[in-house]
Design an enzyme around this catalytic site. Structure first.
Site, short mmCIF file in Angstrom:
data_model
loop_
_atom_site.label_atom_id
_atom_site.label_comp_id
_atom_site.label_asym_id
_atom_site.label_seq_id
_atom_site.Cartn_x
_atom_site.Cartn_y
_atom_site.Cartn_z
N ASP A 83 61.28 -36.60 -27.50
CA ASP A 83 61.03 -37.52 -26.39
C ASP A 83 60.56 -38.87 -26.95
OD1 ASP A 83 60.66 -38.35 -23.77
OD2 ASP A 83 58.63 -37.52 -23.61
N HIS A 84 61.24 -39.94 -26.57
CA HIS A 84 60.88 -41.31 -27.01
C HIS A 84 60.78 -41.49 -28.52
CE1 HIS A 84 60.35 -43.14 -23.09
NE2 HIS A 84 59.70 -42.05 -22.70
N HIS A 188 56.15 -44.20 -15.76
CA HIS A 188 55.39 -43.19 -16.52
C HIS A 188 53.95 -43.03 -16.02
CE1 HIS A 188 58.39 -43.90 -19.96
NE2 HIS A 188 58.51 -42.64 -19.63
N GLY A 189 53.37 -41.84 -16.22
CA GLY A 189 51.95 -41.64 -15.98
C GLY A 189 51.59 -41.20 -14.57
N ARG A 290 39.62 -18.45 -23.29
CA ARG A 290 40.70 -17.68 -22.66
C ARG A 290 40.54 -17.62 -21.15
NH1 ARG A 290 40.01 -12.49 -26.42
NH2 ARG A 290 37.88 -13.00 -25.82
ZN ZN Z 1 59.58 -41.23 -20.87
#
Ligand code: ZN
Length: 337
Positions: A83-84, A188-189, A290
């Site tokens: 990715d990117h 994004h985000g 856990r």
């Molecule tokens: Zn992206």
């Protein structure tokens, strides 16, 4: 072991009314949750690894975790994607690490430089049997090292940041890419927009005309569901004004248009964070990891299942495996050694 490139997936997704979810992996719980959801829903998937994830988890650990997932579910069509990616060096490392698909993101460079860098990556990747995604246009928001425009700036000047359909045709022809990440109003985000977002479907239609058959990719496509923001905030978090792309719009993009891959990262983070916060707030004596990472993993599984229905990829496992067989089981040279 249907570990594969994205080719058999996109061949069917382009006009098949669905898209493949590309989910970001940073650790074991995320990998297990994503795989579990896809196995339950019989859905093909892309596990994507960012530069930040390579660094955080150490790619050697991450690769072994993914290999274990592939071994655990040999029936699932899985692609491993960078990715990117931002340099040819990084891409070459990914190819050596056994990725089946890579992204080179030169969208922030001047156009001619983007063409050159992308073409160089395509040459190296195709020689190794790996497919390439590139990007044209500009997204808003922030994602790790990828810093886009602020929500206000993005919305004000949206038209000039969207992918230019004529340029897209030139770009695809000169680079030889296998898929194109387009700027059509996603971001994004978790703080994508200041108001309701609307995707530019007219631009998608134009790109489909100038680049017939080219699989399109949507980044920044988390929907940031309000109920999860509310949970985070209820249990001590502080995420005011978070806003994403409505799921109905994503569903429309994948069922009616040639969008073949949809990147989802923020919504998984949100599900995980909301659940961990809830455990910490409701069971303050708890200190066994856990007992909060386990419930968090379950929350991610449900979130991914929900997304597989938005993307309409649930139940598409068999068809993609069949297409993979038809194409002669294409795999990068890494796996043929
Ligand atoms: Zn992206």
């Amino acid at each position: 072991m249907p570990l594969m490139t994205t080719k058999p997936m996109f061949d069917l997704a382009y006009d098949g009314g669905f898209a493949i979810g590309a989910f970001n992996v940073n650790n074991m719980e995320l990998a297990q949750a994503i795989i579990e959801a896809c196995a339950k829903e019989q859905s093909p998937l892309i596990l994507q690894i960012s530069k930040g994830a390579r660094k955080y988890a150490n790619i050697r650990y991450l690769k072994h975790i993914i290999d274990a997932a592939v071994e655990d579910h040999p029936e699932l069509p899985i692609a491993i994607h960078c990715d990117h990616g931002d340099t040819l060096d990084l891409i070459q490392q990914c190819i050596k690490d056994g990725y089946t698909s890579v992204m080179i993101d030169g969208s922030h460079h001047p156009y001619e430089q983007n063409v050159k860098e992308t073409a160089d990556v395509v040459k190296a990747a195709h020689a190794a049997g790996v497919v390439v995604e590139a990007e044209l246009g500009q997204l808003g928001g922030i994602e790790e090292h990828v810093v886009g425009l602020s929500a206000a700036d993005y919305e004000k000047n949206l038209a000039k940041f969207l992918t230019d359909p004529v340029q897209a045709a030139d770009f695809a022809k000169r680079t030889g890419i296998d898929s194109l990440a387009v700027a059509i109003g996603t971001s994004h985000g978790a703080y994508k927009f200041s108001k309701e977002s609307k995707l530019a479907f007219d631009v998608v239609e134009k790109i489909m005309k100038t680049c017939p058959g080219l699989p399109l990719v949507m980044h920044g496509s988390s929907s940031v569901p309000q109920e999860f923001i509310d949970l985070v905030n209820k249990y001590g978090g502080k995420m005011p004004n978070a806003k994403g792309v409505p799921e109905e719009q994503i569903h429309m993009a994948v069922t009616k248009y040639g969008v073949c891959k949809v990147n989802i990262d923020t919504d998984l983070r949100l599900a995980m964070t909301a659940k961990i916060r809830e455990v910490f707030a409701t069971k303050p004596a708890e200190f066994d990891p856990r007992n909060y990472l386990g419930p968090a993993r379950e929350a991610i599984t449900s979130m991914v299942q929900r997304k597989l229905h938005v993307l309409n990829s649930a139940g598409k496992m068999e068809a993609v495996n069949k297409r993979w067989e038809q194409l002669g089981r294409p795999l990068p040279t890494f796996y043929k050694k």
